[in-house]
Motif scaffolding. Structure first.
Motif, PDB file in Angstrom:
ATOM      1  N   VAL A 166       0.828  -1.202   0.000  1.00 30.75           N
ATOM      2  CA  VAL A 166       0.000   0.000   0.000  1.00 30.75           C
ATOM      3  C   VAL A 166       0.868   1.260   0.000  1.00 30.75           C
ATOM      4  O   VAL A 166       0.488   2.294  -0.538  1.00 30.75           O
ATOM      5  N   ASP A 167       2.052   1.184   0.639  1.00 27.62           N
ATOM      6  CA  ASP A 167       2.972   2.317   0.629  1.00 27.62           C
ATOM      7  C   ASP A 167       4.390   1.825   0.892  1.00 27.62           C
ATOM      8  O   ASP A 167       4.617   0.641   1.163  1.00 27.62           O
ATOM      9  N   ASP A 168       5.347   2.718   0.757  1.00 25.97           N
ATOM     10  CA  ASP A 168       6.720   2.445   1.136  1.00 25.97           C
ATOM     11  C   ASP A 168       7.301   3.730   1.700  1.00 25.97           C
ATOM     12  O   ASP A 168       6.565   4.706   1.919  1.00 25.97           O
ATOM     13  N   ALA A 169       8.588   3.763   1.925  1.00 23.14           N
ATOM     14  CA  ALA A 169       9.195   4.941   2.558  1.00 23.14           C
ATOM     15  C   ALA A 169       9.032   6.204   1.717  1.00 23.14           C
ATOM     16  O   ALA A 169       9.082   7.319   2.245  1.00 23.14           O
ATOM     17  N   GLY A 170       8.831   6.048   0.411  1.00 23.39           N
ATOM     18  CA  GLY A 170       8.716   7.208  -0.460  1.00 23.39           C
ATOM     19  C   GLY A 170       7.306   7.725  -0.652  1.00 23.39           C
ATOM     20  O   GLY A 170       7.104   8.814  -1.181  1.00 23.39           O
ATOM     21  N   GLY A 171       6.308   6.940  -0.237  1.00 21.02           N
ATOM     22  CA  GLY A 171       4.931   7.378  -0.416  1.00 21.02           C
ATOM     23  C   GLY A 171       4.035   6.239  -0.858  1.00 21.02           C
ATOM     24  O   GLY A 171       4.358   5.066  -0.649  1.00 21.02           O
ATOM     25  N   PRO A 172       2.894   6.545  -1.486  1.00 21.94           N
ATOM     26  CA  PRO A 172       1.955   5.512  -1.923  1.00 21.94           C
ATOM     27  C   PRO A 172       2.597   4.509  -2.872  1.00 21.94           C
ATOM     28  O   PRO A 172       3.413   4.871  -3.723  1.00 21.94           O
ATOM     29  N   ALA A 173       2.238   3.234  -2.722  1.00 23.52           N
ATOM     30  CA  ALA A 173       2.738   2.169  -3.581  1.00 23.52           C
ATOM     31  C   ALA A 173       1.625   1.692  -4.515  1.00 23.52           C
ATOM     32  O   ALA A 173       0.569   2.316  -4.617  1.00 23.52           O
ATOM     33  N   VAL A 174       1.853   0.554  -5.162  1.00 22.06           N
ATOM     34  CA  VAL A 174       1.022   0.112  -6.281  1.00 22.06           C
ATOM     35  C   VAL A 174      -0.467   0.004  -5.931  1.00 22.06           C
ATOM     36  O   VAL A 174      -1.318   0.358  -6.738  1.00 22.06           O
ATOM     37  N   PHE A 175      -0.803  -0.461  -4.724  1.00 19.19           N
ATOM     38  CA  PHE A 175      -2.210  -0.660  -4.387  1.00 19.19           C
ATOM     39  C   PHE A 175      -2.715   0.341  -3.340  1.00 19.19           C
ATOM     40  O   PHE A 175      -3.664   0.056  -2.597  1.00 19.19           O
ATOM     41  N   TYR A 176      -2.139   1.512  -3.301  1.00 16.05           N
ATOM     42  CA  TYR A 176      -2.551   2.524  -2.329  1.00 16.05           C
ATOM     43  C   TYR A 176      -4.046   2.850  -2.453  1.00 16.05           C
ATOM     44  O   TYR A 176      -4.740   3.048  -1.457  1.00 16.05           O
ATOM     45  N   HIS A 177      -4.548   2.913  -3.681  1.00 12.30           N
ATOM     46  CA  HIS A 177      -5.941   3.323  -3.905  1.00 12.30           C
ATOM     47  C   HIS A 177      -6.903   2.142  -4.014  1.00 12.30           C
ATOM     48  O   HIS A 177      -8.067   2.330  -4.408  1.00 12.30           O
ATOM     49  N   LEU A 178      -6.457   0.940  -3.677  1.00  8.75           N
ATOM     50  CA  LEU A 178      -7.294  -0.241  -3.893  1.00  8.75           C
ATOM     51  C   LEU A 178      -8.642  -0.135  -3.186  1.00  8.75           C
ATOM     52  O   LEU A 178      -9.669  -0.592  -3.705  1.00  8.75           O
ATOM     53  N   GLY A 179      -8.674   0.462  -2.013  1.00  8.23           N
ATOM     54  CA  GLY A 179      -9.924   0.587  -1.274  1.00  8.23           C
ATOM     55  C   GLY A 179     -10.953   1.482  -1.938  1.00  8.23           C
ATOM     56  O   GLY A 179     -12.122   1.489  -1.536  1.00  8.23           O
ATOM     57  N   ALA A 180     -10.546   2.240  -2.954  1.00 11.58           N
ATOM     58  CA  ALA A 180     -11.478   3.095  -3.689  1.00 11.58           C
ATOM     59  C   ALA A 180     -12.190   2.353  -4.819  1.00 11.58           C
ATOM     60  O   ALA A 180     -13.087   2.904  -5.458  1.00 11.58           O
ATOM     61  N   LEU A 181     -11.781   1.113  -5.080  1.00 12.90           N
ATOM     62  CA  LEU A 181     -12.409   0.346  -6.156  1.00 12.90           C
ATOM     63  C   LEU A 181     -13.862   0.060  -5.812  1.00 12.90           C
ATOM     64  O   LEU A 181     -14.230  -0.076  -4.641  1.00 12.90           O
ATOM     65  N   ARG A 182     -14.695  -0.045  -6.831  1.00  6.96           N
ATOM     66  CA  ARG A 182     -16.126  -0.251  -6.625  1.00  6.96           C
ATOM     67  C   ARG A 182     -16.615  -1.450  -7.419  1.00  6.96           C
ATOM     68  O   ARG A 182     -15.983  -1.884  -8.379  1.00  6.96           O
ATOM     69  N   ARG A 183     -17.748  -1.982  -6.998  1.00  7.09           N
ATOM     70  CA  ARG A 183     -18.378  -3.082  -7.740  1.00  7.09           C
ATOM     71  C   ARG A 183     -18.555  -2.699  -9.200  1.00  7.09           C
ATOM     72  O   ARG A 183     -18.943  -1.570  -9.515  1.00  7.09           O
ATOM     73  N   GLY A 184     -18.308  -3.661 -10.072  1.00  8.28           N
ATOM     74  CA  GLY A 184     -18.465  -3.432 -11.498  1.00  8.28           C
ATOM     75  C   GLY A 184     -17.193  -2.980 -12.192  1.00  8.28           C
ATOM     76  O   GLY A 184     -17.137  -2.970 -13.421  1.00  8.28           O
ATOM     77  N   ALA A 185     -16.178  -2.594 -11.427  1.00  2.00           N
ATOM     78  CA  ALA A 185     -14.913  -2.181 -12.027  1.00  2.00           C
ATOM     79  C   ALA A 185     -14.222  -3.384 -12.667  1.00  2.00           C
ATOM     80  O   ALA A 185     -14.453  -4.535 -12.304  1.00  2.00           O
TER      81      ALA A 185
END
Length: 204
Positions: free
Chosen positions: A115-134
């Protein structure tokens, strides 16, 4: 508890939110979390599911609505039986459990990322924003791209993680995409995981 379920739970619970700890922003900056409305329901529709594909290792995952386009590395098990995690220095990299189901084949495939690393957001940082149907697209070594449709997005405390529901077998081709999330402690890091549930609906 299935081996793949235990491995995923142990590995992902180890994510500590390095960026939040180092920046001192753990109380004010958090990755997005899914709303209860996105949770798995007893009436989740699989009407659009298609027949599973033959097995083939994945090479890349794309989530267009989140602008995720990341290479995939195979993850094995550590000596203690926990799942390896992508190298902390590779914020852009996700991994898949290479001893389990390959994405698109019959069963439940597992993809994990930081979700993050020492430099900031990582590959799945925004995963919780995904919605049904995506849509989630997984490019494979056989040249096919498996297209999955999200039917639920949930967050679970690591102490009450629903292993069987997340990692259990399925006659369909299903995908779980997982990262750290939930409550956060500067001392111990994230207290749970964000889990995306998706099923195969197309190929190209």
């Amino acid at each position: 508890m299935a081996t793949s379920g235990r491995a995923g739970l142990v590995a992902l619970a180890a994510c500590v939110g390095v960026w939040l700890v180092n920046s001192g922003s753990g109380e004010t900056v958090r990755p997005p979390l899914p709303s209860p409305a996105e949770a798995l329901s007893g009436q989740a529709s699989y009407a659009a599911s298609i027949d599973p594909l033959p097995g083939s290792p994945p090479v890349r995952i794309r989530i267009p609505s989140l602008r995720v386009d990341a290479p995939l590395a195979g993850l094995g098990l550590e000596r203690d039986g926990s799942l390896e995690v992508p190298p902390p220095a590779r914020a852009d990299l996700a991994g898949w459990y290479r001893d389990g189901t390959t994405p698109g084949a019959s069963g439940t495939a597992v993809v994990a990322g930081h979700v993050d690393d020492a430099g900031g957001p990582a590959v799945f940082y925004h995963l919780g924003a995904l919605r049904r149907g995506a849509s989630i697209e997984v490019a494979r070594e056989d040249g096919r791209t498996a297209v999955f449709t999200v039917h639920a997005v949930e967050v679970h405390d690591a102490r009450a993680f629903p292993d069987e529901r997340v990692y259990g077998p399925s006659p369909r081709a299903e995908l779980r995409v997982i990262t750290c999330g939930g409550g956060f402690s500067p001392r111990t890091g994230y207290q749970g995981n964000v889990v995306v549930f998706a099923h195969l609906t197309g190929t190209y």
